[in-house]
Design a protein around this motif. Sequence first.
Motif, PDB file in Angstrom:
ATOM      1  N   VAL A  31     -10.491  -2.464 -13.589  1.00  0.00           N
ATOM      2  CA  VAL A  31     -11.747  -1.747 -13.818  1.00  0.00           C
ATOM      3  C   VAL A  31     -12.586  -1.709 -12.548  1.00  0.00           C
ATOM      4  N   LEU A  32     -12.687  -2.852 -11.883  1.00  0.00           N
ATOM      5  CA  LEU A  32     -13.609  -2.930 -10.737  1.00  0.00           C
ATOM      6  C   LEU A  32     -13.027  -2.326  -9.470  1.00  0.00           C
ATOM      7  N   GLN A  33     -11.699  -2.263  -9.385  1.00  0.00           N
ATOM      8  CA  GLN A  33     -11.037  -1.716  -8.181  1.00  0.00           C
ATOM      9  C   GLN A  33     -11.595  -2.337  -6.906  1.00  0.00           C
ATOM     10  N   PRO A  34     -11.529  -3.634  -6.759  1.00  0.00           N
ATOM     11  CA  PRO A  34     -12.071  -4.236  -5.532  1.00  0.00           C
ATOM     12  C   PRO A  34     -11.227  -3.836  -4.324  1.00  0.00           C
ATOM     13  N   THR A  35     -11.883  -3.737  -3.195  1.00  0.00           N
ATOM     14  CA  THR A  35     -11.138  -3.402  -1.978  1.00  0.00           C
ATOM     15  C   THR A  35     -10.724  -4.692  -1.269  1.00  0.00           C
ATOM     16  N   VAL A  36      -9.526  -4.658  -0.744  1.00  0.00           N
ATOM     17  CA  VAL A  36      -8.992  -5.828  -0.065  1.00  0.00           C
ATOM     18  C   VAL A  36      -9.304  -5.698   1.422  1.00  0.00           C
ATOM     19  N   PRO A  37      -9.826  -6.757   2.036  1.00  0.00           N
ATOM     20  CA  PRO A  37     -10.112  -6.674   3.466  1.00  0.00           C
ATOM     21  C   PRO A  37      -8.844  -6.354   4.258  1.00  0.00           C
ATOM     22  N   LEU A  49      -6.262  -8.961   5.329  1.00  0.00           N
ATOM     23  CA  LEU A  49      -5.432  -9.610   4.307  1.00  0.00           C
ATOM     24  C   LEU A  49      -4.251  -8.737   3.890  1.00  0.00           C
ATOM     25  N   GLN A  50      -4.280  -7.474   4.312  1.00  0.00           N
ATOM     26  CA  GLN A  50      -3.307  -6.544   3.754  1.00  0.00           C
ATOM     27  C   GLN A  50      -1.848  -6.876   4.067  1.00  0.00           C
ATOM     28  N   PRO A  51      -1.515  -7.435   5.227  1.00  0.00           N
ATOM     29  CA  PRO A  51      -0.102  -7.757   5.456  1.00  0.00           C
ATOM     30  C   PRO A  51       0.457  -8.751   4.449  1.00  0.00           C
ATOM     31  N   TYR A  52      -0.435  -9.546   3.823  1.00  0.00           N
ATOM     32  CA  TYR A  52       0.056 -10.596   2.932  1.00  0.00           C
ATOM     33  C   TYR A  52       0.176 -10.122   1.490  1.00  0.00           C
ATOM     34  N   LEU A  53      -0.298  -8.920   1.210  1.00  0.00           N
ATOM     35  CA  LEU A  53      -0.344  -8.474  -0.186  1.00  0.00           C
ATOM     36  C   LEU A  53       1.041  -8.387  -0.832  1.00  0.00           C
ATOM     37  N   PRO A  54       2.016  -7.724  -0.195  1.00  0.00           N
ATOM     38  CA  PRO A  54       3.295  -7.556  -0.896  1.00  0.00           C
ATOM     39  C   PRO A  54       3.914  -8.891  -1.273  1.00  0.00           C
ATOM     40  N   ILE A  55       3.925  -9.816  -0.296  1.00  0.00           N
ATOM     41  CA  ILE A  55       4.537 -11.109  -0.560  1.00  0.00           C
ATOM     42  C   ILE A  55       3.750 -11.853  -1.635  1.00  0.00           C
ATOM     43  N   ALA A  56       2.434 -11.744  -1.577  1.00  0.00           N
ATOM     44  CA  ALA A  56       1.622 -12.437  -2.571  1.00  0.00           C
ATOM     45  C   ALA A  56       1.916 -11.916  -3.971  1.00  0.00           C
ATOM     46  N   THR A  81      -4.109  -8.339  -9.171  1.00  0.00           N
ATOM     47  CA  THR A  81      -4.296  -6.931  -9.529  1.00  0.00           C
ATOM     48  C   THR A  81      -4.861  -6.156  -8.353  1.00  0.00           C
ATOM     49  N   ALA A  82      -5.839  -6.762  -7.675  1.00  0.00           N
ATOM     50  CA  ALA A  82      -6.421  -6.070  -6.523  1.00  0.00           C
ATOM     51  C   ALA A  82      -5.343  -5.779  -5.491  1.00  0.00           C
ATOM     52  N   ALA A  83      -4.477  -6.786  -5.262  1.00  0.00           N
ATOM     53  CA  ALA A  83      -3.416  -6.593  -4.279  1.00  0.00           C
ATOM     54  C   ALA A  83      -2.494  -5.467  -4.703  1.00  0.00           C
TER      55      ALA A  83
END
Lengths: 110, 317
Positions: free
Chosen positions: A16-22, A25-32, B68-70
């Motif tokens: 719902v909130l659709q927060p934006t990721v800094p 941090l984006q390189p770590y998203l897929p692995i996370a 979810t954000a990711a």
Amino acid sequence: MIAVVGLVVGIVAGLVLQPTVPVYLQPYLPIAVVAALDALFGGLRAMLDGVFDDKVFLVSFLSNVVVAALIVFLGDQLGVGSQLSTAVVVVLGIRIFSNAASIRRHIFKA
Amino acid sequence: MTQDPPPVRRARVDASMTLLNEVMHRPLDPGYAEAAARRASGEAPSRTAPARVLALAVLAVVLGLITTAAAVDLRAPQPDVIAARDVLEDEILARQADTDGLTDSSARLSAEIEGLQEDALEGADGGVLADVAQEGAVTGARAVEGPGVVVTLADPDTGLAPGEAVDPESRVQDSDLQRVVNALWAGGAEAVAIDDQRLGGLTAIRSAGDAILVDLQPITSPYRVVAIGDQDGMQAALVRSGVSDLLRVLGSQYGIQSSVIDQSSLETPGRAETTLYFATATPATVESDSSTTTDPGAPAPGGQDAPGTEPGQENAG
């Protein structure tokens, strides 16, 4: 149960909130995300095995995500980021497969 | 797949693969088993302590939110990619406008040069002006008009819905146009243009990706090949060289529509760019017959393909 409800609440809030990721941090998203999936499947299997535990589930979830991100971070610093990412994905992927197979046996008895 | 630790035994045969075995056969976090054991032995602290419940709930919400954000962020297209695309699009449009402007100004200047040339040569010895005009027509530098033949080729289903992909094999190929143009030259064409791109001695007709380039200018279907010259000769050459059969085959096999029409009044523009490769001083007295003018079909100096020299490959599918 609290953990599961909390996770669902968090997921809905995220949608719902659709927060934006800094950006940093984006390189770590897929692995996370893969690590989170691994913890989710592990928790589901533990629940079916009858040994589910809130605390273990959440701690393993958190540590999975953090350790995965840390490995990627270290790999990036050492110049082997993509190789380490591959290693993490392979290990977590095998675990996800095994747990999914176990869940399947529990559900379908086959 | 048991969770119990394996009983102590001799060194395993696959001892060198302990890592893989660990991953494959104990995918569940051992913490679950330990927690279960603790619960069974009654060591576990009370599960209803409010602080503990609260911490668990907050942690769970935060983790769900992060994950979810990711995931949402990973699914969204990268904004900088879109921005870069927009920049490129703008640049392409701007450059196209530049090119159009330059082409216009080039055509204007060519016309001006032609006019000045005529003015300057007005009083010269009889043949010079006619020679210049003749050579301009042959080399493609000048616009030409007169009777001729129009060969039109069109890709099948040009009005197709944008989502549907056309089989690239079923489109008009550069070799098709090469064969048509070669037959027209052989039949006595004096000036040939494809989609208003005048062909000269150095013009190449080739494909780059999906587009057909004439003089490096992309042209699109329908391809209109205008040839000015001896109509009967060109029609005969089209039949004799097998181009008519080719067009029939293209029509029946690929749905490529084509037509060959005589027209009594046609125009071809001059070439936008004329580069002088060889310049020698003309003799003081110019012969009035123009047999020494450049032959458009002559092999081109430099490495470019001349349309007249490439026999054009078979376009069998």
